[in-house]
Design a protein around this motif. Sequence first.
Motif, PDB file in Angstrom:
ATOM      1  N   GLN A 125       4.880  21.016  -8.933  1.00 23.60           N
ATOM      2  CA  GLN A 125       5.550  19.861  -9.539  1.00 23.60           C
ATOM      3  C   GLN A 125       6.960  20.220 -10.000  1.00 23.60           C
ATOM      4  O   GLN A 125       7.889  19.420  -9.856  1.00 23.60           O
ATOM      5  CB  GLN A 125       4.719  19.347 -10.716  1.00 23.60           C
ATOM      6  CG  GLN A 125       3.423  18.685 -10.292  1.00 23.60           C
ATOM      7  CD  GLN A 125       2.430  18.569 -11.424  1.00 23.60           C
ATOM      8  OE1 GLN A 125       2.660  19.060 -12.527  1.00 23.60           O
ATOM      9  NE2 GLN A 125       1.293  17.933 -11.149  1.00 23.60           N
ATOM     10  N   THR A 131      -8.025  16.959 -13.626  1.00 20.78           N
ATOM     11  CA  THR A 131      -7.619  15.707 -12.980  1.00 20.78           C
ATOM     12  C   THR A 131      -6.535  15.005 -13.788  1.00 20.78           C
ATOM     13  O   THR A 131      -5.500  14.593 -13.241  1.00 20.78           O
ATOM     14  CB  THR A 131      -8.833  14.768 -12.824  1.00 20.78           C
ATOM     15  OG1 THR A 131      -9.861  15.438 -12.093  1.00 20.78           O
ATOM     16  CG2 THR A 131      -8.435  13.505 -12.076  1.00 20.78           C
ATOM     17  N   SER A 160      -3.911  23.517 -13.631  1.00 21.22           N
ATOM     18  CA  SER A 160      -5.251  23.871 -13.160  1.00 21.22           C
ATOM     19  C   SER A 160      -5.626  25.317 -13.472  1.00 21.22           C
ATOM     20  O   SER A 160      -6.731  25.596 -13.949  1.00 21.22           O
ATOM     21  CB  SER A 160      -5.355  23.639 -11.648  1.00 21.22           C
ATOM     22  OG  SER A 160      -4.984  22.331 -11.309  1.00 21.22           O
ATOM     23  N   LEU A 165      -3.666  18.025  -5.872  1.00 15.40           N
ATOM     24  CA  LEU A 165      -4.080  16.709  -6.352  1.00 15.40           C
ATOM     25  C   LEU A 165      -4.954  16.005  -5.317  1.00 15.40           C
ATOM     26  O   LEU A 165      -5.966  15.393  -5.656  1.00 15.40           O
ATOM     27  CB  LEU A 165      -2.855  15.856  -6.681  1.00 15.40           C
ATOM     28  CG  LEU A 165      -3.132  14.448  -7.220  1.00 15.40           C
ATOM     29  CD1 LEU A 165      -3.988  14.503  -8.479  1.00 15.40           C
ATOM     30  CD2 LEU A 165      -1.832  13.698  -7.488  1.00 15.40           C
ATOM     31  N   LEU A 200       3.341  14.929  -4.128  1.00 16.52           N
ATOM     32  CA  LEU A 200       2.043  14.839  -4.809  1.00 16.52           C
ATOM     33  C   LEU A 200       1.314  16.174  -4.799  1.00 16.52           C
ATOM     34  O   LEU A 200       0.675  16.546  -5.769  1.00 16.52           O
ATOM     35  CB  LEU A 200       1.177  13.759  -4.153  1.00 16.52           C
ATOM     36  CG  LEU A 200       1.716  12.326  -4.242  1.00 16.52           C
ATOM     37  CD1 LEU A 200       0.782  11.368  -3.527  1.00 16.52           C
ATOM     38  CD2 LEU A 200       1.887  11.905  -5.700  1.00 16.52           C
ATOM     39  N   LEU A 215      -8.848  14.637  -5.729  1.00 14.48           N
ATOM     40  CA  LEU A 215      -9.185  13.230  -5.510  1.00 14.48           C
ATOM     41  C   LEU A 215     -10.213  13.056  -4.386  1.00 14.48           C
ATOM     42  O   LEU A 215     -11.162  12.279  -4.519  1.00 14.48           O
ATOM     43  CB  LEU A 215      -7.911  12.437  -5.199  1.00 14.48           C
ATOM     44  CG  LEU A 215      -6.893  12.349  -6.348  1.00 14.48           C
ATOM     45  CD1 LEU A 215      -5.652  11.591  -5.903  1.00 14.48           C
ATOM     46  CD2 LEU A 215      -7.505  11.697  -7.574  1.00 14.48           C
ATOM     47  N   THR A 260       2.192  14.571 -12.152  1.00 15.25           N
ATOM     48  CA  THR A 260       2.758  13.817 -11.030  1.00 15.25           C
ATOM     49  C   THR A 260       3.692  12.716 -11.523  1.00 15.25           C
ATOM     50  O   THR A 260       4.776  12.492 -10.966  1.00 15.25           O
ATOM     51  CB  THR A 260       1.636  13.200 -10.168  1.00 15.25           C
ATOM     52  OG1 THR A 260       0.800  14.260  -9.678  1.00 15.25           O
ATOM     53  CG2 THR A 260       2.201  12.438  -8.986  1.00 15.25           C
ATOM     54  N   ASN A 288      -3.141  16.945 -13.817  1.00 17.15           N
ATOM     55  CA  ASN A 288      -2.437  16.820 -12.540  1.00 17.15           C
ATOM     56  C   ASN A 288      -1.819  15.437 -12.364  1.00 17.15           C
ATOM     57  O   ASN A 288      -0.687  15.309 -11.871  1.00 17.15           O
ATOM     58  CB  ASN A 288      -3.388  17.124 -11.385  1.00 17.15           C
ATOM     59  CG  ASN A 288      -3.470  18.602 -11.070  1.00 17.15           C
ATOM     60  OD1 ASN A 288      -2.648  19.154 -10.342  1.00 17.15           O
ATOM     61  ND2 ASN A 288      -4.456  19.270 -11.646  1.00 17.15           N
ATOM     62  N   LEU A 289      -2.536  14.402 -12.779  1.00 13.87           N
ATOM     63  CA  LEU A 289      -1.985  13.047 -12.675  1.00 13.87           C
ATOM     64  C   LEU A 289      -0.799  12.860 -13.612  1.00 13.87           C
ATOM     65  O   LEU A 289       0.216  12.260 -13.243  1.00 13.87           O
ATOM     66  CB  LEU A 289      -3.074  12.015 -12.985  1.00 13.87           C
ATOM     67  CG  LEU A 289      -4.179  11.883 -11.931  1.00 13.87           C
ATOM     68  CD1 LEU A 289      -5.295  10.969 -12.430  1.00 13.87           C
ATOM     69  CD2 LEU A 289      -3.607  11.340 -10.622  1.00 13.87           C
TER      70      LEU A 289
END
Length: 335
Positions: free
Chosen positions: A194, A153, A131, A35, A31, A39, A160, A156-157
């Motif tokens: 990633q 956000t 980012s 990230l 992850l 969060l 993932t 990044n999600l």
Amino acid sequence: MKLLKTILPGLLLCIAIAVAAIVLGKFFPSLGSGLFAILIGIVIGNMNFGSNEALRAGVKFSESKLLYYSIILLGATLTFQSLVDIGWNGLAFILIQMSATIAFVIWLGKKLGFEEDFRLLMASGNAVCGSSAIASTAPAIKAKVSDMAVSITIVNLLGTVLMIVLPGITSLVFNNEVLPSSALIGGTLQSVGQVVASGSIIGEAVKDQAAVFKISRIIFLAAVVFILSRIKNAKHKEGPKLSKGSFQLSSILPWYVAGFFILCIINTILQFPETITHPIKIFGNYLEIIALAGIGMSVKIKDLIKHGWKISAYAGGIGLFQITVALILIFLFIL
């Protein structure tokens, strides 16, 4: 001292969030600390404590200045040798994939009714390097911090999810053959972390080669920021106002992107030893995580809920498009 006292409370909070994110990142490396920083920042930023006025200056310093410095330092760890390593076919694949991604993300975002700045930030983040690309583009197009925070956000999600999905696709389509598998992972995923994590699922050879494809994309960061800022300025008929006979580098690129590009050129010429680049890379990564904590604190959950289904459709559409186009281009240029 007065300035330090003003920014210290918010800065210390962002550092504390970053430390927690780094610890969690050790336990969940797939992850990534970035990230977790976003969060945790979102959670704290939406509490009464996180909205304290005394924190604002330090949070703003973290989300802007520290991220800019991390972008500059990133240039010292890259060289244009990556473009040579992937060859002409690999370069054509990267350039077409990035161009198609930018065009599609802007088009789809318009169809879904998102504002222009948000579309441009999503285009930058998905085409280049998540980012860092979004943070580089935001000031160049005068985007709001809230747009930057939400786009970081979502990117990044999405990254993932793709990080887990792509190894399955490479196994089905390429039987995990090194070059095409590396091209798909390195040419699609949003962040270096990633790419490394996804490539590692397949094997060391794919991880290393995918990183080369990814670095090749990052090298074009300055060009992408310039193009997206020109798109924004052309539509609004804005442009740099220069007196006759004068020249300002900032009129072409933001100072931190120019710094990134200059350090990349210097490193290409001088070839900094790993004893220099490794600590720079680690320090720059720490700065980025602290900055992401500050950016997370700027995200309001109500903004995410407000566009819930549209954001999901946007992210899903981008992911499907990137994978589809990458597979087509790999069969055209790589295999």
